[in-house]
Design a protein around this motif. Sequence first.
Motif, PDB file in Angstrom:
ATOM      1  N   ALA A 190      -9.315  -2.235  -5.229  1.00  0.00           N
ATOM      2  CA  ALA A 190      -8.790  -1.600  -4.013  1.00  0.00           C
ATOM      3  C   ALA A 190      -8.050  -0.325  -4.394  1.00  0.00           C
ATOM      4  CB  ALA A 190      -7.869  -2.549  -3.255  1.00  0.00           C
ATOM      5  N   PHE A 191      -8.124   0.661  -3.501  1.00  0.00           N
ATOM      6  CA  PHE A 191      -7.500   1.968  -3.730  1.00  0.00           C
ATOM      7  C   PHE A 191      -6.912   2.483  -2.426  1.00  0.00           C
ATOM      8  CE2 PHE A 191     -11.747   1.419  -5.412  1.00  0.00           C
ATOM      9  CZ  PHE A 191     -11.602   1.500  -6.786  1.00  0.00           C
ATOM     10  N   VAL A 192      -6.043   3.476  -2.551  1.00  0.00           N
ATOM     11  CA  VAL A 192      -5.581   4.242  -1.396  1.00  0.00           C
ATOM     12  C   VAL A 192      -5.901   5.705  -1.660  1.00  0.00           C
ATOM     13  CG1 VAL A 192      -3.589   5.036  -0.057  1.00  0.00           C
ATOM     14  CG2 VAL A 192      -3.773   2.629  -0.715  1.00  0.00           C
ATOM     15  N   TYR A 193      -6.626   6.307  -0.700  1.00  0.00           N
ATOM     16  CA  TYR A 193      -6.962   7.727  -0.784  1.00  0.00           C
ATOM     17  C   TYR A 193      -6.011   8.542   0.089  1.00  0.00           C
ATOM     18  CZ  TYR A 193     -11.575   6.539  -2.738  1.00  0.00           C
ATOM     19  OH  TYR A 193     -12.596   6.076  -3.524  1.00  0.00           O
ATOM     20  N   GLY A 194      -5.783   9.796  -0.325  1.00  0.00           N
ATOM     21  CA  GLY A 194      -4.995  10.721   0.461  1.00  0.00           C
ATOM     22  C   GLY A 194      -5.787  11.981   0.758  1.00  0.00           C
ATOM     23  N   PRO A 195      -5.144  13.017   1.310  1.00  0.00           N
ATOM     24  CA  PRO A 195      -5.834  14.274   1.610  1.00  0.00           C
ATOM     25  C   PRO A 195      -6.523  14.847   0.378  1.00  0.00           C
ATOM     26  CG  PRO A 195      -3.687  14.241   2.656  1.00  0.00           C
ATOM     27  CD  PRO A 195      -3.746  13.028   1.766  1.00  0.00           C
ATOM     28  N   GLY A 196      -7.717  15.394   0.586  1.00  0.00           N
ATOM     29  CA  GLY A 196      -8.500  15.895  -0.532  1.00  0.00           C
ATOM     30  C   GLY A 196      -9.208  14.796  -1.285  1.00  0.00           C
ATOM     31  N   LEU A 197      -9.120  13.553  -0.794  1.00  0.00           N
ATOM     32  CA  LEU A 197      -9.704  12.358  -1.417  1.00  0.00           C
ATOM     33  C   LEU A 197      -9.111  12.082  -2.791  1.00  0.00           C
ATOM     34  CD1 LEU A 197     -13.442  12.701  -0.318  1.00  0.00           C
ATOM     35  CD2 LEU A 197     -11.502  11.720   0.894  1.00  0.00           C
ATOM     36  N   ASP A 198      -7.809  12.316  -2.904  1.00  0.00           N
ATOM     37  CA  ASP A 198      -7.070  11.925  -4.107  1.00  0.00           C
ATOM     38  C   ASP A 198      -6.907  10.416  -4.156  1.00  0.00           C
ATOM     39  OD1 ASP A 198      -6.557  14.220  -5.537  1.00  0.00           O
ATOM     40  OD2 ASP A 198      -4.651  14.640  -4.562  1.00  0.00           O
ATOM     41  N   PHE A 199      -6.960   9.842  -5.357  1.00  0.00           N
ATOM     42  CA  PHE A 199      -6.542   8.459  -5.553  1.00  0.00           C
ATOM     43  C   PHE A 199      -5.017   8.457  -5.633  1.00  0.00           C
ATOM     44  CE2 PHE A 199     -10.820   8.341  -7.451  1.00  0.00           C
ATOM     45  CZ  PHE A 199     -11.352   7.220  -6.825  1.00  0.00           C
ATOM     46  N   LEU A 200      -4.364   7.852  -4.657  1.00  0.00           N
ATOM     47  CA  LEU A 200      -2.908   7.814  -4.639  1.00  0.00           C
ATOM     48  C   LEU A 200      -2.353   6.531  -5.250  1.00  0.00           C
ATOM     49  CD1 LEU A 200      -2.159   9.206  -1.061  1.00  0.00           C
ATOM     50  CD2 LEU A 200      -2.376  10.467  -3.221  1.00  0.00           C
ATOM     51  N   ALA A 201      -3.094   5.437  -5.125  1.00  0.00           N
ATOM     52  CA  ALA A 201      -2.634   4.154  -5.651  1.00  0.00           C
ATOM     53  C   ALA A 201      -3.849   3.244  -5.789  1.00  0.00           C
ATOM     54  CB  ALA A 201      -1.596   3.514  -4.727  1.00  0.00           C
ATOM     55  N   TRP A 202      -3.680   2.169  -6.564  1.00  0.00           N
ATOM     56  CA  TRP A 202      -4.778   1.237  -6.806  1.00  0.00           C
ATOM     57  C   TRP A 202      -4.211  -0.062  -7.339  1.00  0.00           C
ATOM     58  CZ3 TRP A 202      -4.232   6.089  -8.955  1.00  0.00           C
ATOM     59  CH2 TRP A 202      -3.612   6.125 -10.218  1.00  0.00           C
ATOM     60  N   ASN A 203      -5.046  -1.103  -7.355  1.00  0.00           N
ATOM     61  CA  ASN A 203      -4.619  -2.345  -7.987  1.00  0.00           C
ATOM     62  C   ASN A 203      -5.171  -2.413  -9.410  1.00  0.00           C
ATOM     63  OD1 ASN A 203      -7.308  -2.889  -7.496  1.00  0.00           O
ATOM     64  ND2 ASN A 203      -6.945  -4.697  -6.216  1.00  0.00           N
ATOM     65  N   ARG A 204      -4.922  -3.511 -10.091  1.00  0.00           N
ATOM     66  CA  ARG A 204      -5.240  -3.596 -11.515  1.00  0.00           C
ATOM     67  C   ARG A 204      -6.731  -3.418 -11.787  1.00  0.00           C
ATOM     68  NH1 ARG A 204      -5.786  -8.015 -15.270  1.00  0.00           N
ATOM     69  NH2 ARG A 204      -5.640  -9.487 -13.545  1.00  0.00           N
ATOM     70  N   ILE A 205      -7.576  -4.146 -11.059  1.00  0.00           N
ATOM     71  CA  ILE A 205      -9.012  -4.035 -11.291  1.00  0.00           C
ATOM     72  C   ILE A 205      -9.551  -2.709 -10.752  1.00  0.00           C
ATOM     73  CG2 ILE A 205      -9.558  -5.276  -9.163  1.00  0.00           C
ATOM     74  CD1 ILE A 205     -11.561  -5.253 -12.478  1.00  0.00           C
ATOM     75  N   ASN A 237      -9.038  12.190  -8.527  1.00  0.00           N
ATOM     76  CA  ASN A 237      -9.581  12.701  -7.272  1.00  0.00           C
ATOM     77  C   ASN A 237     -11.079  12.403  -7.251  1.00  0.00           C
ATOM     78  OD1 ASN A 237     -11.148  15.226  -6.034  1.00  0.00           O
ATOM     79  ND2 ASN A 237      -9.266  14.923  -4.872  1.00  0.00           N
ATOM     80  N   ALA A 238     -11.554  11.781  -6.176  1.00  0.00           N
ATOM     81  CA  ALA A 238     -12.945  11.328  -6.122  1.00  0.00           C
ATOM     82  C   ALA A 238     -13.954  12.473  -6.254  1.00  0.00           C
ATOM     83  CB  ALA A 238     -13.179  10.531  -4.844  1.00  0.00           C
ATOM     84  N   PRO A 239     -13.860  13.565  -5.475  1.00  0.00           N
ATOM     85  CA  PRO A 239     -14.849  14.637  -5.623  1.00  0.00           C
ATOM     86  C   PRO A 239     -14.825  15.290  -7.009  1.00  0.00           C
ATOM     87  CG  PRO A 239     -13.740  14.832  -3.514  1.00  0.00           C
ATOM     88  CD  PRO A 239     -12.989  13.805  -4.299  1.00  0.00           C
ATOM     89  N   LEU A 240     -13.642  15.509  -7.570  1.00  0.00           N
ATOM     90  CA  LEU A 240     -13.582  16.109  -8.904  1.00  0.00           C
ATOM     91  C   LEU A 240     -14.241  15.209  -9.941  1.00  0.00           C
ATOM     92  CD1 LEU A 240      -9.990  17.673  -9.091  1.00  0.00           C
ATOM     93  CD2 LEU A 240     -12.167  18.837  -8.706  1.00  0.00           C
ATOM     94  N   LEU A 241     -14.018  13.902  -9.834  1.00  0.00           N
ATOM     95  CA  LEU A 241     -14.624  12.985 -10.791  1.00  0.00           C
ATOM     96  C   LEU A 241     -16.143  12.945 -10.632  1.00  0.00           C
ATOM     97  CD1 LEU A 241     -12.059  10.041 -10.730  1.00  0.00           C
ATOM     98  CD2 LEU A 241     -12.448  11.681 -12.575  1.00  0.00           C
TER      99      LEU A 241
END
Length: 287
Positions: free
Chosen positions: A126-141, A158-162
Motif C-alpha cells: 500500500a502507498f499514498v500518492y501526492g501531487p505530481g504522483l510522488d510516493f509520500l508514504a508506504w507500508n513495509r511490503i 515519484n512514479a512517473p520519474l521511476l
Amino acid sequence: MTVTEKKETLQIGAFLKSRRAALDPDEVGLPPVHNRRRVPGLRREEVAQLAGISVDYYIRIEQDRAHSISAPVLDALARALRLTADEHTYLRNLADPQFGDGSSTRTVVRPEIQRLLDSMDPHIPAFVYGPGLDFLAWNRIGARVAFDLEALPPRWRNAPLLVFRHPDSRTLHPGWEELAAETVAALRADCARYPCHPRAKAVLTELLEGSPRFRELWEDHQVREKLSGRKRIHHPEAGELEVSYETFQLTVDHHQTLCTYTVEPGSPSEAALRWLADRTPAASVPH
C-alpha cells in the motif's frame, strides 16, 4: 522545448485540437464532406455546430483567447467531442485554474494515515500518492514490491520519474509500454488538477526535457485517472507478480490518494508476494 511550449502543453486549445482530430465525422453523425477535408477528424465549424456555439467563439476557445468559459459550454464541448469522464474533468480544470488548484496543499502524510498503512495485512502493498504522483508514504511490503523506495533519494520517490528515468524500469515492468501510457495519462490529469503545485510542475518539466518517449506520449493528450487495473512486475528476487491495484482518494487530505495491490488467492503471485513479505525487514517508513 521552450518555456512557452511547456506552458502550452497544459492549455485548453492543444487539448481540444487533439480530441477533435481523433474523432471521425461518422461517429458523431455528420455527413461526409468530399474534397474539402484536409485534416483528420472534425473541423472547427463542425465542433461548434455540435456544441451549439458560434464558430467564432469556438475558435477563440481553441486559440486560448476565451476567458471565463461557462460550465454549460464546457459540458457542450465535452458532449460534442465525446469526452470521457476523466477528459471532461480535465477540460474543466484547464478552463478554470482555480478549480483544482493545489498550490497550497500539504505533502505530508498525517500520522493516522501512516498508522493505517502499518496496520494493514503485511502481504498487501500500500502507498499514498501526492501531487505530481510522488510516493509520500508506504507500508513495509510496499517499499519493496517493485523499486526499493527506502533506498531511493527522496526526489526519486515519484512514479512517473521511476517509470521513465530509472534504468531498471523496463526490466521490472514487462508491460512497460502500457504502463508508460497509463502513467502519462494520469500525470496529465494530475497536473491539471494541481496546476500551481511546484512538485507537479517540476516532474513535468524534467520528463519533457529528459525523456523522448514521455514527450511523444504527452503530445497525444490522453487523460485517464489511475483508479483500478492490473500490473505485471518482474521482481528481481520474488519473480513474476501480477497484481490488481485500486486507488482511493482520502476524504480529509483530498490531494492524497491511497493505492493498494492485491493478488489472486492461491496464485503463484500470492506465493511470491508472501515470500517477499516474509523476507522484507522492518524499515523506518516516513511519518
